[in-house]
Write a protein that holds these residues in place. Structure first.
Motif, PDB file in Angstrom:
ATOM      1  N   ILE A  71       0.880  -1.177   0.000  1.00 57.49           N
ATOM      2  CA  ILE A  71       0.000   0.000   0.000  1.00 57.49           C
ATOM      3  C   ILE A  71       0.911   1.219   0.000  1.00 57.49           C
ATOM      4  O   ILE A  71       1.776   1.349   0.874  1.00 57.49           O
ATOM      5  N   LEU A 101      -1.134  -1.157  -4.242  1.00 61.40           N
ATOM      6  CA  LEU A 101      -2.429  -0.508  -4.032  1.00 61.40           C
ATOM      7  C   LEU A 101      -2.195   0.936  -3.596  1.00 61.40           C
ATOM      8  O   LEU A 101      -1.606   1.173  -2.538  1.00 61.40           O
ATOM      9  N   ALA A 106      -7.498   2.305  -0.291  1.00 63.54           N
ATOM     10  CA  ALA A 106      -7.541   1.415   0.874  1.00 63.54           C
ATOM     11  C   ALA A 106      -8.290   2.024   2.055  1.00 63.54           C
ATOM     12  O   ALA A 106      -8.337   1.421   3.136  1.00 63.54           O
ATOM     13  N   VAL A 157      -6.730  -6.323   0.391  1.00 66.02           N
ATOM     14  CA  VAL A 157      -5.775  -5.502  -0.348  1.00 66.02           C
ATOM     15  C   VAL A 157      -5.436  -6.176  -1.679  1.00 66.02           C
ATOM     16  O   VAL A 157      -5.446  -5.543  -2.734  1.00 66.02           O
ATOM     17  N   ARG A 160      -7.865  -5.731  -4.565  1.00 61.77           N
ATOM     18  CA  ARG A 160      -7.940  -4.397  -5.175  1.00 61.77           C
ATOM     19  C   ARG A 160      -6.652  -3.961  -5.841  1.00 61.77           C
ATOM     20  O   ARG A 160      -6.650  -3.025  -6.643  1.00 61.77           O
ATOM     21  N   ALA A 161      -5.566  -4.554  -5.467  1.00 65.39           N
ATOM     22  CA  ALA A 161      -4.255  -4.073  -5.893  1.00 65.39           C
ATOM     23  C   ALA A 161      -3.976  -4.402  -7.361  1.00 65.39           C
ATOM     24  O   ALA A 161      -4.588  -5.277  -7.947  1.00 65.39           O
ATOM     25  N   TYR A 167       1.526  -1.714 -12.643  1.00 68.04           N
ATOM     26  CA  TYR A 167       1.548  -0.546 -11.764  1.00 68.04           C
ATOM     27  C   TYR A 167       2.650   0.432 -12.164  1.00 68.04           C
ATOM     28  O   TYR A 167       3.798   0.035 -12.343  1.00 68.04           O
TER      29      TYR A 167
END
Length: 170
Positions: A71, A101, A106, A157, A160-161, A167
């Motif tokens: 995160i 994420l 979050a 997490v 959703r990540a 990324y």
């Protein structure tokens, strides 16, 4: 009193899964690898972190699912940018699956107060850090309610990540 298992022993005893949730913006700011990166010196992360790489390769070869979720606040810190640059060559190449994420995604998740490793859905190793990211030590627990909190937090997490390959640090 029994001695606490080392990190290598925790991995060696792992049979099905080892998952790691990272929630900090910086770790070990004095780390030579990070300091070199800040200075523009790029080195092979596998050579720098050979013990870690070999540990993960051996763990994954035994059939253990090793996953890491991070995160991160955006825009990311220099430390996170450094981590991101080394993740494919080190973590992913060793067999870890890694996702990222953005912290803003979050906000509605129930998360523990510290980073952790969860081994085989039975044992949690929390990492404790100072405000500047200096490592202070760890804590190990097998308390069922803590294991459940960490398992549920990690899976929320993870769902959703964004995969490391997709990324781009903001």
């Amino acid at each position: 009193m029994t001695e606490r298992p080392t990190f290598a022993e925790l991995f060696a005893g792992c049979r099905t899964s080892a998952v790691h949730l990272e929630m900090r913006e910086v770790y070990e700011p004095a780390d030579p690898a990070f300091q070199d990166w800040l200075s523009g010196v790029r080195t092979d992360p596998v050579e720098r972190f050979r013990d870690w790489y070999d540990l993960v390769v051996a763990t994954v070869a035994r059939g253990v699912d090793v996953r890491r979720a991070r995160i991160v606040s955006e825009p990311v810190t220099d430390y996170i940018r450094h981590e991101h640059e080394d993740t494919a060559a080190l973590n992913v190449a060793a067999g870890e699956r890694v996702r990222w994420l953005p912290r803003r995604a979050a906000s509605d998740l129930a998360l523990p107060g510290n980073d952790f490793w969860l081994f085989d859905d039975r044992l949690v190793r929390f990492g404790h850090f100072a405000g500047d990211g200096t490592y202070l030590g760890d804590e190990i627990t097998e308390a069922p309610e803590v294991v459940a909190l960490c398992r549920d937090a990690f899976e929320a997490v993870w769902a959703r990540a964004v995969d490391h390959s997709e990324y781009r640090p903001g």
